[in-house]
Design a protein around this motif. Sequence first.
Motif, PDB file in Angstrom:
ATOM      1  N   VAL A   1     -48.169   3.259  32.055  1.00 32.78           N
ATOM      2  CA  VAL A   1     -49.079   4.090  31.260  1.00 32.78           C
ATOM      3  C   VAL A   1     -48.718   4.003  29.782  1.00 32.78           C
ATOM      4  O   VAL A   1     -49.592   3.866  28.908  1.00 32.78           O
ATOM      5  N   LYS A   2     -47.428   4.046  29.465  1.00 30.10           N
ATOM      6  CA  LYS A   2     -46.989   3.965  28.073  1.00 30.10           C
ATOM      7  C   LYS A   2     -47.187   2.559  27.515  1.00 30.10           C
ATOM      8  O   LYS A   2     -47.516   2.385  26.335  1.00 30.10           O
ATOM      9  N   SER A   3     -46.997   1.550  28.357  1.00 30.22           N
ATOM     10  CA  SER A   3     -47.226   0.173  27.918  1.00 30.22           C
ATOM     11  C   SER A   3     -48.699  -0.044  27.605  1.00 30.22           C
ATOM     12  O   SER A   3     -49.055  -0.714  26.626  1.00 30.22           O
TER      13      SER A   3
ATOM     14  N   ARG B   1     -49.412   1.098  24.293  1.00 29.46           N
ATOM     15  CA  ARG B   1     -48.586   0.444  23.274  1.00 29.46           C
ATOM     16  C   ARG B   1     -47.571   1.408  22.649  1.00 29.46           C
ATOM     17  O   ARG B   1     -47.342   1.410  21.435  1.00 29.46           O
ATOM     18  N   ILE B   2     -46.939   2.181  23.495  1.00 28.44           N
ATOM     19  CA  ILE B   2     -45.874   3.079  23.056  1.00 28.44           C
ATOM     20  C   ILE B   2     -44.542   2.358  23.222  1.00 28.44           C
ATOM     21  O   ILE B   2     -44.149   2.005  24.331  1.00 28.44           O
ATOM     22  N   ASP B   3     -43.852   2.112  22.128  1.00 29.79           N
ATOM     23  CA  ASP B   3     -42.569   1.412  22.187  1.00 29.79           C
ATOM     24  C   ASP B   3     -41.488   2.298  22.807  1.00 29.79           C
ATOM     25  O   ASP B   3     -41.536   3.530  22.657  1.00 29.79           O
TER      26      ASP B   3
ATOM     27  N   THR C   1     -44.138  -1.127  25.186  1.00 29.04           N
ATOM     28  CA  THR C   1     -45.261  -2.016  24.847  1.00 29.04           C
ATOM     29  C   THR C   1     -45.167  -3.356  25.566  1.00 29.04           C
ATOM     30  O   THR C   1     -46.155  -3.863  26.111  1.00 29.04           O
ATOM     31  N   GLU C   2     -43.966  -3.919  25.598  1.00 32.25           N
ATOM     32  CA  GLU C   2     -43.779  -5.241  26.189  1.00 32.25           C
ATOM     33  C   GLU C   2     -43.051  -5.183  27.532  1.00 32.25           C
ATOM     34  O   GLU C   2     -42.420  -6.162  27.940  1.00 32.25           O
ATOM     35  N   TYR C   3     -43.138  -4.062  28.225  1.00 29.79           N
ATOM     36  CA  TYR C   3     -42.501  -3.945  29.544  1.00 29.79           C
ATOM     37  C   TYR C   3     -43.195  -4.806  30.597  1.00 29.79           C
ATOM     38  O   TYR C   3     -42.611  -5.105  31.644  1.00 29.79           O
ATOM     39  N   TYR C   4     -44.436  -5.194  30.329  1.00 33.85           N
ATOM     40  CA  TYR C   4     -45.216  -5.954  31.305  1.00 33.85           C
ATOM     41  C   TYR C   4     -45.713  -7.247  30.678  1.00 33.85           C
ATOM     42  O   TYR C   4     -45.616  -7.455  29.466  1.00 33.85           O
TER      43      TYR C   4
ATOM     44  N   VAL D   1     -36.484  -4.168  29.477  1.00 39.87           N
ATOM     45  CA  VAL D   1     -36.733  -4.224  30.923  1.00 39.87           C
ATOM     46  C   VAL D   1     -35.463  -4.616  31.656  1.00 39.87           C
ATOM     47  O   VAL D   1     -35.113  -4.029  32.686  1.00 39.87           O
ATOM     48  N   VAL D   2     -34.752  -5.609  31.137  1.00 37.85           N
ATOM     49  CA  VAL D   2     -33.511  -6.051  31.772  1.00 37.85           C
ATOM     50  C   VAL D   2     -32.548  -4.879  31.907  1.00 37.85           C
ATOM     51  O   VAL D   2     -31.966  -4.653  32.980  1.00 37.85           O
ATOM     52  N   GLU D   3     -32.365  -4.122  30.841  1.00 36.70           N
ATOM     53  CA  GLU D   3     -31.437  -2.993  30.893  1.00 36.70           C
ATOM     54  C   GLU D   3     -31.978  -1.863  31.759  1.00 36.70           C
ATOM     55  O   GLU D   3     -31.215  -1.202  32.481  1.00 36.70           O
ATOM     56  N   GLU D   4     -33.279  -1.656  31.722  1.00 34.93           N
ATOM     57  CA  GLU D   4     -33.897  -0.607  32.557  1.00 34.93           C
ATOM     58  C   GLU D   4     -33.612  -0.864  34.029  1.00 34.93           C
ATOM     59  O   GLU D   4     -33.220   0.045  34.780  1.00 34.93           O
ATOM     60  N   MET D   5     -33.789  -2.099  34.470  1.00 30.46           N
ATOM     61  CA  MET D   5     -33.591  -2.403  35.884  1.00 30.46           C
ATOM     62  C   MET D   5     -32.112  -2.416  36.255  1.00 30.46           C
ATOM     63  O   MET D   5     -31.739  -2.079  37.389  1.00 30.46           O
TER      64      MET D   5
END
Length: 575
Positions: free
Chosen positions: A133-135, A138-140, A143-146, A202-206
């Motif tokens: 939803v945030k991506s 375009r909420i940083d 924005t580039e999570y996907y 994303v790398v750090e999130e996962m």
Amino acid sequence: MKGIWVVVALTLEVALAAIPEETLDWWQTSVFYQVYPRSFKDSDGDGIGDLNGIADKLGHLKDAGIGAVWLSPIYKSPMVDFGYDIANFTDVDPIFGTLEDFNRLQNRAKELGIKLVLDFVPNHSSNESDWFVKSLQRIDPYTEYYVWVDPKYDAEGNRIPPNNWLSEFGGSAWEWRAERQQYYLHAFAVQQADLNYNSPYVVEEMKNVLRFWLDRGVDGFRIDAVPYLFEDPELRDEPLSGKPDALPSESQYLTHIYTQNLPKTYDMIQQWRQLVDEKKAEDGQTRVLMLETYAPIDKVMAYYGSEERPGGHFPFNFLLISDLNKDSNAYAFNETVHKWIDNMPEGRWANWVIGNHDQHRVASRYGPELVDGLNMLAQLLPGSGITYNGEEIGMVDAHISFSDTVDPAGRNAGPERYELFSRDPERTPFQWDDTFNSGFSTSNRTWLPVNSNYHQLNLAAQKEAPVSHYKVYQRLIELRKQPTVQRGSLQTYPASEKVFAFSRVLSGKIPIVVVINLGSETEHVNLDALADIPENLVVDVASIYSSRVAGASVSRSDITLDPKEALVLTSASQI
């Protein structure tokens, strides 16, 4: 464990050297039992299995000899793909229970000495997740999570997807979102948006997802859909596969050279291995990584990694599913076993998978008569054993009508082709006994229909019967505790076109021989080609349709096998 796999070519056999005497880790000696939570046991009467139901039935797995339970996804999800579309990676979906229920399950598993492994689904999230939803807005840093890509335009100026990539569930792998004026990638259902691993966020999130569950005490992860993590940055069209039966809208229509098994994918696995190894350094306890990797053998083997940068503890070995069927002969079985053994990097550990939630059941693929023989292969060949829930009792696929089909792969294929793609038949509820709904649920309607054969085929009946698939399975798991099975050499031998045999031998220990008649005719064979096997053998365990019983004498040089008969032989009636 360097120098374990020493291969010597013989006429129709290949020898695999014994493992030096040393202490094996828990994941090497255990049987991993996959629980599909929706279908295991419903504790609250809503027709869907849950965590408390699993906890209540762990005693069955202890009795069977299981060492580790792998749970298919239990995370918060809209359930479009029944848990593989995750909205929150660090919470339990209310359908299955709560984090407190998870703690209860975990505590019960520890009481019984059973390890607990979770499904980790890193390729995508639900498009209802907060991240997406945030991506979309375009909420940083979201924005580039996907994987967002601008459209292309045809000669008439019509907007079209950026390339020809196809979803595994049918149709384009791209979905337009007007809010961003871009397409997003989905390798599976439209609701499963692919995460962008070129983003360090994303790398750090996962990695934080892994840390969350490791800190809660889980013993490892089965990593889902590994080949799909990265895509070609140039977005090149994929070539046609040339498969005559594939429709242009179906994934098999293309060869996936730009969307699967890219080099960066291997690096990502190695980073996750480093993370779990760091956890091991804290307390000395291994957390296992098992990888779902349907791919050509060279690409699969690369997921083991190297000595300097190890990958997964093992990629799943699906060859007994992908390369063999009910019509395969002994030479094909021999070739398939060695396709894994001969290509495995030095010092690595094998495993054998005969079924899971995405594949038709063993009894349906090979016939009920070969269930025990396939379990003998999976449990007595060198390496870790894997069991999908229900295989221990020989469950078969249920017929599911299109109106009852819920699997998105089946629904998307439509009423004419759904049976080619639906995974529902192998996901029906576990058959505990002959009571209402096979003892799975008190609900008048279960999420998938219970197979109508449960009155005859159920665990309770097999526990009471003098001979049953379950009792064969129990004995096979008991045999896995023997040093011969854990560390012995392997020698395979196609004794005839229809009889496949192999031996496990360890100096100073009693040898074990497995012989399986794959055919529908009586076979007379000689096993003299197997080295270090005594002439006089006895039956340790026989398939349930065999006329032999435990303790029956067998001559190595003259064995008569009934159609589909499978035997485990040794040099003494008790090991």
